[in-house]
Each structure stands twice: as C-alpha cells, then as structure tokens.
Design an enzyme around this catalytic site. Structure first.
Site, PDB file in Angstrom:
ATOM      1  N   ASP A   1      -0.188  14.010   2.873  1.00  0.00           N
ATOM      2  CA  ASP A   1      -0.967  12.305   2.552  1.00  0.00           C
ATOM      3  C   ASP A   1      -0.793  12.293   4.126  1.00  0.00           C
ATOM      4  O   ASP A   1      -0.737  12.809   4.831  1.00  0.00           O
ATOM      5  CB  ASP A   1       0.300  11.504   2.348  1.00  0.00           C
ATOM      6  CG  ASP A   1      -0.034  10.437   1.743  1.00  0.00           C
ATOM      7  OD1 ASP A   1      -0.997   9.984   1.769  1.00  0.00           O
ATOM      8  OD2 ASP A   1       0.379   9.917   0.775  1.00  0.00           O
TER       9      ASP A   1
HETATM   10  C1  BGC Z   1      -2.119   6.986   0.397  1.00  0.00           C
HETATM   11  C2  BGC Z   1      -2.909   8.262   0.193  1.00  0.00           C
HETATM   12  C3  BGC Z   1      -4.278   8.665   0.715  1.00  0.00           C
HETATM   13  C4  BGC Z   1      -4.286   8.435   1.422  1.00  0.00           C
HETATM   14  C5  BGC Z   1      -6.188   8.798   2.328  1.00  0.00           C
HETATM   15  C6  BGC Z   1      -1.756   7.210   2.413  1.00  0.00           C
HETATM   16  O1  BGC Z   1      -1.660   6.255   2.554  1.00  0.00           O
HETATM   17  O2  BGC Z   1      -1.002   7.326   0.843  1.00  0.00           O
HETATM   18  O3  BGC Z   1      -2.728   8.739  -1.544  1.00  0.00           O
HETATM   19  O4  BGC Z   1      -5.004   8.958   0.059  1.00  0.00           O
HETATM   20  O5  BGC Z   1      -3.939   7.662   2.157  1.00  0.00           O
HETATM   21  O6  BGC Z   1      -6.192   7.529   1.821  1.00  0.00           O
END
Ligand code: BGC
Length: 776
Positions: free
Chosen positions: A250
C-alpha cells in the site's frame, strides 16, 4: 527463431490472447539473469506515484497503476481534483448488496475498458477487507461482513477486469479493518479467526481469479508489518493459496525494505527516491538478503509487468453513455428496500403531488472520500430522473439541510409546508461527505442531527413518508417506526439518482439484500467496547463472531439483519431436498430448493444457504452463509435452485492441525431469504474421514484421552494406575464415586496424576500410556 515465431503469433492474435500464449515467468527469468544487482533492486520500487521503472537497455517497460475500485481515478501525482473523467460506479458496499456476481463481472469489464482507454495497466482494487465494525471509515469501499459474499463478488469483479487485459490489485492484505492509526496499528487476531473470517475472501479470489497483484496493508498483523510478514506474503498467499502475481505495498506501507523482499513483497509504491533500492543492494552485499531471493521477487514483478504491457489495447474509446447506463443498471440492483408499509412503493401513477425533501435529492452523495474518489462523466439526480419517469406527477423540492447536514428553523418550516401540500413525501438523507472517508473512522452510527430532525418533522406533517438513504455504511434510524418506507440506496455512483428513480417508480423491482447488519444501537455491535483501537493494538477479541455471527449468537435484534431486503413481489420457498442425508466429508452434497414468485410482478430473489453445526467442538456461529444465488422469476414462476456443498462448507479451522477439519456429526443446512428468515432445513450426518491427528503429551488433559482411538482400554488403564485398583464400579455408590472422580479430574493434565495419586501413578505408568495411545 522462437522470437520470430512469437512475433508472428503476436501479429495475428489480439494483444490479450498473445499475452496468454507467452510464458512470462520464463521471459522474466531470462531478463533477470542479465541484470546488475542495482537494476534488480530498481525494479522493487516505483518511478513515480503511479508508475514502475523501465530499464531501456533490456527493453523493460514501465507500467501504470491507479485507483480505484469503482471507477478510474487517473491523476498527475496526488492531485486528485484533476483526474481524468471516468464513470463512477456504485461503491463496494452497494455492489455487494446486489448479491449478483455476474453484474460485478460486467462492471469489472467496463472498468477495464476505461483503464485500457487511459493506458492504465493495473487498477487498484477491489478492497475485500471484512467490516469488523460499522464504524470503519472505509466500509463504503469494502464488500461485506461475510467472507463468502465478499469473496464471490471480488472473484467476479477481478475476472471481469482481467478478462480485458487489465490487472487488479486486491487489497488490503490483511486484517485492515480500521482507519485509525492505520499505518502503525497492530491487528491482533488469532489463527482460527484469521482463517475463518479475515482470509477467505482473499483466498477465494486468489484461487478462482488470480489477481495480477495483491496489495499488502499498512497495519501490522500480530505485531509484524504486513509488508514484511513472511507468514502473510510467502506462507499463506503464495505457498498455501498458490498466488502467482506480485505483492505491491500500500502506498507508503514499507517498513524495512530488505525484510520486505525476504518476506515476499515485490513492489514498493510510490517511488521512494531510491533510498530503499539502495537498502536492498546493501543487504545483498552484506549477505543479510540472498540474491536468489531477490531474483525470485523481481521475476514476480517483471512477469506481470511484461504481461500487462503486452495486454495493452490501442485505440480503445469509452462509450460514456453506455457506461453511464450500465452504472445505472448496476446501481438499481444494489438498492435495498428495507421497509414498505401499505405497499406505498412503487409510487402510484395516480399521485398528483409529491414533495421531495432533502438536498441529496438534487445533489446526491454518490461516492466516498479518499483515494477512490472519481471525477464522474456526469451525475444523475433523483429529482430530475423522477420528473422524467413520472410525467403525470408534480414534484416540489425543499432543501431541508445544508451540505454539512445542518438544518435551521426556516428550512424545516419550508419542508414541513411542502410535505403538508403533497400526497406523499420522499425524504433524501444519509451521511454527508465528511462523515465517511479513507483515513479516519466514524465515532458513532448517527446521521447528522439535521437529517434526523428533518425526517422527524416531516413525518408529523404527512402520513406517507418514504426515506431514501445515501450512505456507505450502516446508520441508526431513530425515526424507523415513524416512516412508511425506507430505501437504502447506498453510494450508488454517478447514475445512482437514476437508479433510485427506477426503483421508486417500479421500473426496476428492488432486489438488493443487505451485505452487512444494520444494528439498532452502537452498544449492540461486536466491537462496541473498543473500536477503533487507539493504543496501537486492535484486539480482535470477538474472534469469529463478527457481523450477523455475533448478533445471532447473542440473540440481539438488529434494525435490519444481514441478507435482508424486500421486493415489490413475494417469494415462497419449498421442497428442500438433498442427494444424501448421510455422507462422508469427501462426498459432494447437492441441496435443491424450490422458489416461487407468488406476487404480481417479475422480480429477483437472492436464495441464501447457511450451515449450522448441531454439536461443535469449538465455539461456532449459529449459522454461516456458504452459498447464494440470485434468480429471476416471472409472476407465478417457480425455479429449482441447487447448491453443491463440499467439505469446506462444514469444516472449521483447527489450530492444532493448522487445517480445516470436520467433526463427525449432524449439520443443518438452512435456506431462505435472509440470515434471519430461513424457512427450509435439511439435516445431514457427516462422517469425517480425516480426523485430526492428536499427539498425546505429558500435558494432555485426562478428558482428552477419551478421544483416543482405543479410548476405552486407555481410559481404564489410566484409572487403574491412579487408583491402584482393578475393580469395576458395580453398586450405585461405586458408580457415583467413579463419575465424581472422572468429573473432578477431567481437566487435569495427565502428568499431575503422578503428584496426586499418592505415588500409585508413576513415571512408568505415564510412559506406558503415552506409548500405547500415540501408537495409533
Ligand atoms: C490506499 C489504497 C490506495 C493507495 C493508492 C492508499 O492510501 O490505502 O487503497 O490504492 O493509497 O491511492
């Protein structure tokens, strides 16, 4: 030569079928063999916020990935306000309420077409985390409190996206069920609960859809960051489930990069400026990370990268109108009719005057905040769409509250007057934008006071009140008994307003069912005592009892139960049959039921199958959803719906054998229209052919020896060694004394017998018993 042949094949096949014909792991391995250590490390992190690094000298391309689950959010860097216009489909909590995997698949295909058109290779979704509490800030982005429902919808969605040559990133692995302190919090979950509740949605989708990537979560699991957990990434995901893609972090989830590589984390996102790549190089040079392990991880990343690039289709143009129509169709199947007294819905065409009250009627809330936020291609509002569909009716509108959800006397007075002048009132309410977002959790179940007050006041002014809710998760409803109908429209995406009009007017017969329990009070929820955890440790003390599993066990009446939803028609369930009522765990069991549309209009019903174990070895939920099917029925039509059950449907996760196990005995298979309405029951006796192999030790409890294969003899041997007597209990008094002895000592470890038998039960007795019992 091979290259030329592949090139020729590539020219004649579509990009996608060409991609399917290539062994990308082999190709990737050959490339990795030509790389320097620095080049390998460079492929372990992104080039920008959304793209990977290319290596020009080896012809390795860069790929682009972006959110999100219910629409494409392609933006420059982190400025989401300027993302490309894209169709905003219903968010996950809505989609799951359709209980329609075929629809989720269709939506996935459309999302992939938009990704292809925008040169995006991997779409960052779906989110399949369990809703441990209704307060979870991202619940709108997650499917359900039930792993089978979430896993089934996720599988269909992933298959849909990937069928069009675009990868997915199933997220957030694992046990990421709160936003508070999400980057540091440890989800402390026992092994059985992980396997029965928090893993299966991921497991089902990995086994049945092979997402190209899986995104590891920010949080720690039992103290270890998901991004560097060999247990999660290597043992469970890759070895146990056979995941073939790569793991992406993530955004910002990496802790120690080299430890992450060792654990199985392929790609760090976003770009980390090269300092983590250097850490990988240093670790290999120091010998704390093996280069062979690094090679494996780079092959994972590269194989998907090459496949993704080859699967790109040029010249795709999105039909925005068609996608908007699809979004409307999907949304209309997600709407859940919660209450419909006096069959007030669908709206009668004879109605002359309807009052529409509440800002959401004109300015719908249709998606949640955070990384999944899409810039829609258009937005349909319910007021305009109702006016188009109900031409003979006059609609008058009152705002009722402001965007923050606050109201004032003048707004209430106007809405009340409007309600008094109309034959029927539709109040639009729910949760404003700021209430539900990635990054923080809600702290109560309430809608804004302004929304609740508006409903209460107009309900005093008119007896015919329909409440339409726009929210991403369960809310409390203090006005539940004062209104005539309740329509849960969830966050229905850009066409949600149209879908609401379709359902209210009866153009579409509602067929959604709740994918989560709507509790009556926050105090009733399984995590009421401690959610979200704020001290760095979330203790999952409720274990497997989340959602309906908890309310059922505690006999708590929710506002609306899991699986619940009404229709404009009625369905009758009958004639449950099984191909066998006494089976071995290896047998496939077929359960069939009849479902009939007993009303006057066509409709769709979600037939739900739950399993209940009559006498379990461990604490198990009352009933657990195992299968479901959505069927379409014309008025008077009857269909037979069959389900194939396998051993997993009856098993629980045993922490001694670290595997799924069935205890021989009786199981009830229950079928019906919701978790709390299961009129059909078929009992099946199941014989386990794989009993858990128990190894008896010095600490095994006396009572456990009763389960030994030759328990009668062993048991007698223990009693005899302890009492020093071979005499069998014959008189009533002797039998009573024997029973008392057994009950008193049942929970005692067998080695304690040496201390308490006055020297009769010796080391030799113990050795002999363990030898005899472990021989089997
Ligand atoms: C989120 C993810 C997301 C990623 C990219 C993160 O903060 O938890 O779900 O895909 O950002 O935007």
């Amino acid at each position: 030569m091979k290259k030329i042949i592949l090139l020729l094949i590539g020219l004649t096949l579509s990009s996608q079928s060409y991609a399917q014909s290539v062994d990308y792991r082999e190709k990737a391995a050959k490339l990795v063999a030509k790389m320097t250590l620095e080049e390998k490390a460079s492929l372990c992190s992104g080039e920008t916020a959304w793209s990977t690094k290319a290596i020009a000298r080896l012809g390795i391309p860069s790929i682009f990935m972006t959110d999100g689950p219910h629409g494409l959010r392609k933006a420059e860097g982190f400025d989401f306000t300027n993302s490309v216009p894209a169709t905003c489909f219903p968010t996950a909590s809505a989609l799951a309420s359709s209980w329609n995997p075929a629809l989720a698949q269709k939506m996935g295909e459309a999302l992939a077409v938009e990704s292809q058109a925008n040169d995006v290779q991997i779409l960052l979704g779906p989110g399949v985390n369990m809703k441990r509490s209704p307060l979870g800030g991202r619940n709108f982005e997650y499917f359900s409190e039930d792993p089978i429902l979430a896993g089934t919808i996720a599988t269909a969605y992933i298959n849909g996206v990937q069928s069009q040559g675009v990868g997915t990133s199933m997220k957030h692995f694992a046990a990421n069920s709160q936003e508070t302190e999400r980057m540091s919090n440890s989800s402390n979950v026992d092994e059985r609960t992980l396997n029965e509740i928090y893993f299966p949605a991921f497991e089902m989708a990995v086994k049945n859809a092979q997402p190209w990537t899986v995104m590891c979560s920010y949080n720690r699991l039992n103290g270890v960051y998901a991004s560097e957990s060999p247990y999660l990434l290597n043992d469970v995901l890759k070895k146990q489930w056979g995941f073939k893609g790569f793991v992406v972090s993530d955004w910002g989830a990496v802790n120690e990069r080299a430890a992450g590589v060792d654990a199985g984390l392929g790609l760090e996102m976003p770009a980390s400026g090269g300092f983590n790549d250097k850490k990988i190089v240093d670790a290999v040079k120091k010998g704390t990370l093996s280069e062979a392990r690094l090679n494996e991880i780079v092959i994972d990343v590269l194989a998907v990268t090459l496949k993704a690039k080859d699967s790109h289709k040029k010249g795709i143009v999105v039909d925005k109108i068609k996608h908007n129509e699809l979004a409307r169709q999907v949304s209309s199947e997600c709407i859940v009719l919660l209450k419909n007294d006096n069959a007030i819905l669908p709206l009668k065409s004879s109605l002359k005057k309807i009052a529409i009250v509440g800002d959401f009627g004109k300015n719908p809330r249709y998606q949640g905040a955070g990384s999944s936020q899409v810039r829609p291609t258009q937005i349909l509002n319910a007021l305009t769409e109702l006016q188009k569909l109900a031409k003979g009716t006059q609609f008058s509108f009152s705002t009722g509250y402001n965007t923050a959800g606050e109201t004032n006397d003048a707004q209430i007075a106007e809405a009340v007057q409007n309600a008094k002048n109309a034959e029927l009132v539709i109040v639009f309410a729910g949760l404003p934008d700021s209430y539900e977002s990635e990054g923080y959790d809600r702290n109560n179940l309430d809608m804004p006071a302004g929304h609740n007050k508006l409903i209460a006041e107009v309900a005093k002014a008119n007896a015919n009140i329909v409440v339409v809710l726009m929210n991403g998760a369960a809310v409390s409803m203090p006005w539940k008994n004062d209104v005539t109908a309740i329509v849960e429209a969830y966050l229905g995406g850009q066409a949600g307003g149209g879908a609401i009009a379709d359902v209210l007017t009866g153009k579409v017969n509602p067929s959604g069912k709740l994918s989560e329990t709507f509790p009556a009070r926050l105090e009733d929820t399984p995590t009421a005592m401690d959610f979200p955890s704020r001290d760095g440790n979330a203790i999952y003390g409720e274990g497997v009892f989340i959602g309906y599993r908890y309310y059922d066990k505690k006999k708590i009446e929710p506002n609306f139960p899991f699986g619940y939803g009404l229709s404009y028609t009625t369905f009758d369930y009958s004639d449950i049959t099984a191909n066998t009522t006494s089976a071995k765990d290896s047998d496939e069991i077929t359960i069939a039921v009849k479902v009939k549309n007993t009303g006057k209009v066509a409709g769709k019903e979600v037939v739900q199958l739950y399993v209940h174990e009559q006498e379990s070895e461990v604490a198990r939920p009352e009933n657990e959803l195992k299968h479901f099917e959505k069927v379409s029925l014309l008025p008077g039509e009857e269909k037979t719906v069959s389900f194939k059950l396998t051993s997993r449907d009856f098993a629980y996760y045993n922490t001694k054998s670290h595997d799924w196990v069935i205890k021989s005995g009786k199981f009830d298979v229950l079928v019906g229209s919701s978790s709390r309405n299961l009129p059909l029951k078929q009992t099946i006796d199941i014989q386990s052919t794989k009993p858990v192999k128990v190894v008896f030790t010095r600490e095994s409890l006396f009572k456990e020896f009763k389960k030994a294969p030759n328990s009668v003899a062993i048991y007698a041997q223990i009693v005899q060694s302890f009492t020093g007597s071979t005499k069998k209990a014959e008189t009533e008094d002797e039998k009573k004394a024997a029973a008392f002895f057994e009950a008193m000592l049942a929970d005692m470890p067998i080695n304690k017998f040496m201390l308490l038998s006055g020297g009769k039960f010796t080391e030799e007795s113990l050795e002999a018993i363990l030898k005899a019992v472990n021989q089997n």
